[in-house]
Design an enzyme around this catalytic site. Structure first.
Site, mmCIF file in Angstrom:
data_model
loop_
_atom_site.group_PDB
_atom_site.id
_atom_site.type_symbol
_atom_site.label_atom_id
_atom_site.label_comp_id
_atom_site.label_asym_id
_atom_site.label_seq_id
_atom_site.Cartn_x
_atom_site.Cartn_y
_atom_site.Cartn_z
ATOM 1 N N LYS A 110 0.826 -1.214 0.000
ATOM 2 C CA LYS A 110 0.000 0.000 0.000
ATOM 3 C C LYS A 110 0.857 1.259 0.000
ATOM 4 C CE LYS A 110 -4.483 -1.517 1.545
ATOM 5 N NZ LYS A 110 -5.545 -1.407 2.545
ATOM 6 N N LYS A 192 -4.447 -10.898 -6.908
ATOM 7 C CA LYS A 192 -5.688 -10.995 -6.137
ATOM 8 C C LYS A 192 -6.778 -10.096 -6.738
ATOM 9 C CE LYS A 192 -6.282 -8.347 -2.315
ATOM 10 N NZ LYS A 192 -6.364 -7.848 -0.948
ATOM 11 N N LYS A 195 -10.863 -5.072 -4.321
ATOM 12 C CA LYS A 195 -12.008 -4.171 -4.306
ATOM 13 C C LYS A 195 -11.747 -2.864 -5.013
ATOM 14 C CE LYS A 195 -13.436 -4.600 0.441
ATOM 15 N NZ LYS A 195 -12.218 -4.222 1.126
HETATM 16 P P1 TYM Z 1 -10.686 -6.537 3.124
HETATM 17 O O1 TYM Z 1 -11.737 -5.515 3.321
HETATM 18 O O2 TYM Z 1 -9.583 -6.235 2.193
HETATM 19 O O3 TYM Z 1 -11.330 -7.895 2.655
HETATM 20 C C1 TYM Z 1 -12.418 -8.489 3.356
HETATM 21 C C2 TYM Z 1 -12.280 -9.994 3.390
HETATM 22 O O4 TYM Z 1 -12.249 -10.524 2.072
HETATM 23 C C3 TYM Z 1 -11.088 -11.327 1.901
HETATM 24 N N1 TYM Z 1 -10.639 -11.159 0.512
HETATM 25 C C4 TYM Z 1 -10.515 -12.155 -0.372
HETATM 26 N N2 TYM Z 1 -10.696 -13.478 -0.271
HETATM 27 C C5 TYM Z 1 -10.478 -14.219 -1.378
HETATM 28 N N3 TYM Z 1 -10.068 -13.691 -2.561
HETATM 29 C C6 TYM Z 1 -9.872 -12.373 -2.702
HETATM 30 N N4 TYM Z 1 -9.495 -11.862 -3.863
HETATM 31 C C7 TYM Z 1 -10.083 -11.533 -1.579
HETATM 32 N N5 TYM Z 1 -9.971 -10.201 -1.369
HETATM 33 C C8 TYM Z 1 -10.306 -9.983 -0.085
HETATM 34 C C9 TYM Z 1 -10.079 -10.775 2.892
HETATM 35 O O5 TYM Z 1 -9.081 -11.718 3.209
HETATM 36 C C10 TYM Z 1 -10.975 -10.452 4.065
HETATM 37 O O6 TYM Z 1 -11.236 -11.615 4.822
HETATM 38 N N6 TYM Z 1 -8.101 -5.812 7.300
HETATM 39 C C11 TYM Z 1 -9.240 -6.493 6.728
HETATM 40 C C12 TYM Z 1 -10.554 -6.070 7.373
HETATM 41 C C13 TYM Z 1 -10.566 -6.229 8.844
HETATM 42 C C14 TYM Z 1 -10.628 -7.447 9.570
HETATM 43 C C15 TYM Z 1 -10.615 -7.066 10.945
HETATM 44 C C16 TYM Z 1 -10.666 -8.786 9.206
HETATM 45 C C17 TYM Z 1 -10.538 -5.206 9.742
HETATM 46 N N7 TYM Z 1 -10.571 -5.714 11.005
HETATM 47 C C18 TYM Z 1 -10.655 -8.036 11.950
HETATM 48 C C19 TYM Z 1 -10.706 -9.748 10.223
HETATM 49 C C20 TYM Z 1 -10.700 -9.367 11.562
HETATM 50 C C21 TYM Z 1 -9.301 -6.142 5.257
HETATM 51 O O7 TYM Z 1 -8.761 -5.178 4.812
HETATM 52 O O8 TYM Z 1 -10.097 -6.971 4.549
#
Ligand code: TYM
Length: 327
Positions: A110, A192, A195
């Site tokens: 990032k 990957k 979003k």
């Molecule tokens: P974030 O918002 O990037 O993504 C949310 C969830 O989706 C999963 N994910 C994927 N899984 C499979 N293939 C993909 N291409 C893909 N892209 C995203 C991520 O692994 C995630 O599970 N930091 C975290 C959000 C967060 C969080 C937490 C998670 C904040 N606090 C506490 C668990 C526990 C994040 O940025 O996820």
């Protein structure tokens, strides 16, 4: 078991988020005590337009509900409505080494992508994530593969705190499904699905209309031979098979047999249809929730109250252990 997970309200909720996270949450919600959050404080680590952030928070929350997360069974809330997250984050940041944070691959990634905005939040992001998880005595954290390193740090912080101040935190375990933990971009199957990808054809959103979903799958990058098999040297086809399997419920092996001898064109149409069909009822429910903001506010408020109640108790225990005077 206590389950915790979250999603940042950035870009659009993709089928990667759905397969890697939300789909597993729906299963876990049946038998466990779950909390699922919209991690809007995490989203602030990259520049946000305030009005858009607010709108996206509602939209993601409505998508949670439309996918089947149930406020009667799980606690669904918005992170910034529970002030204990930031409070615990500060305490934990005093137990986390800068070297540990600088090693995080997501921080490196990032910072590289946002060279004009390498803010302190980008570095301390995993501490806030640890606070999210540890506040709720979480046993299991269902996430995609990209969050594994952050979870390992959350575990290290919990263990360090417990060693220094006595047993306080539950040390959480990651829950990363064998299949679908890394759905890749439709335009670059080695990356990957993200979003916030600027290339609209690379991602499929949960709320993309069916004709757009079909168009994106028809344009998906594959390879030059014509075999529909799951294998490391065929990342595009393997990704499409994973997506197909997640949405149709058919195993990858069975799909390979069924598509044997078929061309890529037909295969991509079938995958697109499976996704569009599965998302149609979700999109109908989404429209209903989005038309009733007052109801969304009510569910958000109720969730935040329940989450705050648990978080308050954890924080009270933490403050006592570290030597803060009672308030
Ligand atoms: P974030 O918002 O990037 O993504 C949310 C969830 O989706 C999963 N994910 C994927 N899984 C499979 N293939 C993909 N291409 C893909 N892209 C995203 C991520 O692994 C995630 O599970 N930091 C975290 C959000 C967060 C969080 C937490 C998670 C904040 N606090 C506490 C668990 C526990 C994040 O940025 O996820």
């Amino acid at each position: 078991m206590r389950i915790y997970s979250g999603i940042q309200p950035t870009g659009c909720l993709t089928i990667g988020n759905y397969i890697g996270a939300v789909k597993n949450w729906l299963e876990l919600q049946k038998e466990n005590e779950c909390l699922f959050a919209i991690a809007n404080q995490h989203a602030m680590t990259v520049k946000q337009v305030p009005q858009e952030l607010r709108e996206r928070t509602y939209s993601f929350f409505a998508q949670f509900l439309a996918c089947g997360l149930d406020p009667e069974k799980s606690i669904l809330y918005v992170q910034s409505n529970v002030p204990q997250h930031s409070e615990l984050c500060w305490i934990l940041s005093c137990l986390t080494y800068i070297g540990e944070l600088e090693r995080m691959t997501q921080f490196k990634d990032k910072s590289h992508k946002n060279e004009d905005n390498i803010n302190a939040g980008l570095l301390t992001y995993p501490v806030l994530m640890a606070a999210d998880i540890l506040l709720f005595a979480t046993d299991l954290v269902p996430v995609g593969k990209d969050q594994k390193q952050h979870l390992e740090l959350a575990r290290d912080i919990a263990i360090r705190f417990n060693n220094r101040y006595g047993e306080t935190f539950v040390v959480p375990e990651p829950y990363i499904a064998k299949q679908g933990a890394k759905i890749t971009s439709l335009q670059n199957p080695l990356e990957k699905m993200s979003k916030s990808d600027k290339d609209q054809n690379a991602t499929v959103s949960i709320i993309d209309p069916p004709d757009l979903i079909m168009k994106k799958f028809k344009r998906a990058v594959t390879d030059s031979d014509n075999r529909i098999v799951f294998s490391e040297d065929k990342p595009g086809i393997s990704n499409l098979l994973s997506i197909y399997s997640a949405f149709s419920g058919e195993s990858i092996e069975s799909a390979e047999r069924r598509f044997e001898g078929k061309g890529y064109g037909d295969f991509k149409i079938t995958v697109g249809e499976a996704v569009a069909d599965a998302l149609r009822p979700v999109q109908e429910k989404y429209a209903i929730y989005m038309a009733d903001k007052a109801e969304l506010d009510r569910i958000m408020k109720e969730g935040a109250e329940k989450a705050s109640h648990i978080a308050f108790r954890t924080l009270r225990k933490v403050k006592k252990k570290i030597g803060f005077v009672a308030d």
